[in-house]
Design a protein around this motif. Structure first.
Motif, PDB file in Angstrom:
ATOM      1  N   GLY A 113       0.790  -1.223   0.000  1.00 38.17           N
ATOM      2  CA  GLY A 113       0.000   0.000   0.000  1.00 38.17           C
ATOM      3  C   GLY A 113       0.824   1.276   0.000  1.00 38.17           C
ATOM      4  N   SER A 114       2.142   1.163   0.059  1.00 38.18           N
ATOM      5  CA  SER A 114       3.017   2.335  -0.006  1.00 38.18           C
ATOM      6  C   SER A 114       3.746   2.337  -1.341  1.00 38.18           C
ATOM      7  N   ALA A 115       3.927   3.505  -1.895  1.00 42.87           N
ATOM      8  CA  ALA A 115       4.683   3.641  -3.140  1.00 42.87           C
ATOM      9  C   ALA A 115       5.893   4.516  -2.884  1.00 42.87           C
ATOM     10  N   LEU A 116       7.018   4.108  -3.439  1.00 42.27           N
ATOM     11  CA  LEU A 116       8.250   4.882  -3.329  1.00 42.27           C
ATOM     12  C   LEU A 116       8.764   5.204  -4.717  1.00 42.27           C
ATOM     13  N   ILE A 117       9.369   6.371  -4.829  1.00 43.89           N
ATOM     14  CA  ILE A 117      10.097   6.731  -6.042  1.00 43.89           C
ATOM     15  C   ILE A 117      11.560   6.799  -5.665  1.00 43.89           C
ATOM     16  N   VAL A 118      12.376   6.148  -6.463  1.00 45.02           N
ATOM     17  CA  VAL A 118      13.814   6.166  -6.243  1.00 45.02           C
ATOM     18  C   VAL A 118      14.459   6.850  -7.443  1.00 45.02           C
ATOM     19  N   SER A 119      15.431   7.704  -7.164  1.00 45.93           N
ATOM     20  CA  SER A 119      16.127   8.426  -8.221  1.00 45.93           C
ATOM     21  C   SER A 119      17.616   8.392  -7.924  1.00 45.93           C
ATOM     22  N   VAL A 120      18.395   7.901  -8.880  1.00 36.91           N
ATOM     23  CA  VAL A 120      19.840   7.749  -8.712  1.00 36.91           C
ATOM     24  C   VAL A 120      20.535   8.375  -9.909  1.00 36.91           C
ATOM     25  N   LEU A 121      21.508   9.214  -9.643  1.00 35.80           N
ATOM     26  CA  LEU A 121      22.285   9.855 -10.709  1.00 35.80           C
ATOM     27  C   LEU A 121      23.762   9.520 -10.537  1.00 35.80           C
ATOM     28  N   ALA A 122      24.463   9.389 -11.639  1.00 39.64           N
ATOM     29  CA  ALA A 122      25.914   9.189 -11.674  1.00 39.64           C
ATOM     30  C   ALA A 122      26.362   8.025 -10.793  1.00 39.64           C
ATOM     31  N   SER A 123      25.686   6.898 -10.921  1.00 43.31           N
ATOM     32  CA  SER A 123      25.994   5.737 -10.094  1.00 43.31           C
ATOM     33  C   SER A 123      26.975   4.811 -10.802  1.00 43.31           C
ATOM     34  N   SER A 124      27.877   4.247 -10.026  1.00 43.65           N
ATOM     35  CA  SER A 124      28.771   3.225 -10.576  1.00 43.65           C
ATOM     36  C   SER A 124      28.219   1.823 -10.292  1.00 43.65           C
ATOM     37  N   ARG A 125      27.205   1.724  -9.404  1.00 38.57           N
ATOM     38  CA  ARG A 125      26.559   0.440  -9.069  1.00 38.57           C
ATOM     39  C   ARG A 125      25.048   0.671  -9.037  1.00 38.57           C
ATOM     40  N   MET A 126      24.487   1.075 -10.160  1.00 37.79           N
ATOM     41  CA  MET A 126      23.122   1.579 -10.200  1.00 37.79           C
ATOM     42  C   MET A 126      22.097   0.610  -9.613  1.00 37.79           C
ATOM     43  N   TRP A 127      22.027  -0.623 -10.081  1.00 39.44           N
ATOM     44  CA  TRP A 127      20.980  -1.532  -9.607  1.00 39.44           C
ATOM     45  C   TRP A 127      21.175  -1.884  -8.143  1.00 39.44           C
ATOM     46  N   HIS A 128      22.402  -1.992  -7.705  1.00 40.73           N
ATOM     47  CA  HIS A 128      22.672  -2.209  -6.284  1.00 40.73           C
ATOM     48  C   HIS A 128      22.181  -1.006  -5.475  1.00 40.73           C
ATOM     49  N   ASP A 129      22.515   0.196  -5.926  1.00 37.32           N
ATOM     50  CA  ASP A 129      22.099   1.410  -5.219  1.00 37.32           C
ATOM     51  C   ASP A 129      20.573   1.535  -5.176  1.00 37.32           C
ATOM     52  N   VAL A 130      19.911   1.275  -6.301  1.00 38.20           N
ATOM     53  CA  VAL A 130      18.446   1.354  -6.366  1.00 38.20           C
ATOM     54  C   VAL A 130      17.834   0.347  -5.399  1.00 38.20           C
ATOM     55  N   ASN A 131      18.327  -0.886  -5.407  1.00 39.02           N
ATOM     56  CA  ASN A 131      17.823  -1.922  -4.519  1.00 39.02           C
ATOM     57  C   ASN A 131      17.987  -1.508  -3.056  1.00 39.02           C
ATOM     58  N   GLU A 132      19.162  -1.041  -2.687  1.00 42.91           N
ATOM     59  CA  GLU A 132      19.413  -0.648  -1.298  1.00 42.91           C
ATOM     60  C   GLU A 132      18.512   0.504  -0.868  1.00 42.91           C
ATOM     61  N   LEU A 133      18.318   1.484  -1.736  1.00 44.13           N
ATOM     62  CA  LEU A 133      17.438   2.608  -1.406  1.00 44.13           C
ATOM     63  C   LEU A 133      15.989   2.161  -1.228  1.00 44.13           C
ATOM     64  N   LEU A 134      15.523   1.261  -2.097  1.00 49.18           N
ATOM     65  CA  LEU A 134      14.153   0.765  -1.970  1.00 49.18           C
ATOM     66  C   LEU A 134      13.970  -0.054  -0.692  1.00 49.18           C
ATOM     67  N   LEU A 135      14.900  -0.937  -0.397  1.00 50.52           N
ATOM     68  CA  LEU A 135      14.802  -1.727   0.833  1.00 50.52           C
ATOM     69  C   LEU A 135      14.802  -0.812   2.056  1.00 50.52           C
TER      70      LEU A 135
END
Length: 186
Positions: A113-135
Motif C-alpha cells: 500500500g506504499s509507493a516509493l520513487i527512487v532516483s539515482v544519478l551518476a551511479s557506478s553500481r546503479m541496480w545495487h544502489d536502487v535496490n538498497e534505497l528501496l529496501l
C-alpha cells in the motif's frame, strides 16, 4: 511548438510548474547540452506526475513489446528497467546513461500500500544502489519487506500493480532555490 528549442522551453516551464525548480531542458532527448540539467529530486517530481497518467503508467510497466516496420519487418524489444524483472511491485521507471551523467535511474515501486520513487544519478553500481534505497525506504515505512531476486527467478514474480498511487502531501523539505542563469549572448 515549432522547434525543438521551443519545445524544450515548454518542457522547462512545465517542470517548474510541477515543482521541479532545478531543471532546465535544452533539448527533448535528454542528451547532454550546455545548460541542460536536473536533479534527482526533480526527476522524482516529474516521474510522480507522469505516473498519474494511466496510459503512461501502462507503457512504463511493459517488459517487452513487439514492433513492426512499415516494410513489414518485425522484432521484439526488451525493457532495460531491470526492476520490472526483479523487484516485486515495480511500476515502471527510466534508465539512462551518457558519458556526462553515467548510469541514472528514476522509478516507482509499490509494496504493502506504499509507493516509493527512487532516483539515482551518476551511479557506478546503479541496480545495487536502487535496490538498497528501496529496501531502506520500505523498511522506514513499516510495510512488509520486498525481496530483490535474480533474473533467473523473475518468471515467478506476480505482475506489477497497474494503478499509480494517489496524490500525497509531501513531508520532504523543498529543494534550494535555483541559481540564476547567466544570459547567453549571440
Amino acid at each position: 511548438s515549432g522547434s525543438e528549442a521551443a519545445f524544450a522551453r515548454l518542457m522547462t516551464r512545465r517542470a517548474h510548474e510541477l515543482g521541479a525548480q532545478n531543471t532546465h531542458f535544452e533539448n527533448a532527448s535528454g542528451l547532454p547540452a550546455d545548460d541542460h540539467y536536473s536533479t534527482a529530486y526533480d526527476l522524482a517530481v516529474i516521474l510522480r506526475y507522469a505516473m498519474q497518467r494511466p496510459d503512461f503508467a501502462e507503457i512504463m510497466q511493459m517488459k517487452t513489446a513487439s514492433v513492426a516496420s512499415m516494410a513489414g519487418r518485425a522484432w521484439t524489444v526488451r525493457n532495460h528497467n531491470r526492476l520490472l524483472w526483479t523487484f516485486p511491485g515495480a511500476l515502471g521507471g527510466k534508465t539512462g546513461w551518457t558519458r556526462a551523467s553515467r548510469h541514472c535511474y528514476v522509478g516507482m515501486v509499490e509494496n504493502g500500500g506504499s509507493a516509493l520513487i527512487v532516483s539515482v544519478l551518476a551511479s557506478s553500481r546503479m541496480w545495487h544502489d536502487v535496490n538498497e534505497l528501496l529496501l531502506y525506504g520500505f523498511s522506514a515505512t513499516g510495510v512488509g519487506e520486498p525481496r530483490f531476486v535474480s533474473l533467473s527467478q523473475a518468471t515467478t514474480l506476480p505482475p506489477p500493480l497497474p494503478a499509480p498511487p494517489p496524490e500525497r502531501k509531501s513531508t520532504e523539505r523543498k529543494p534550494p532555490e535555483p541559481k540564476p542563469r547567466e544570459q547567453k549572448t549571440a
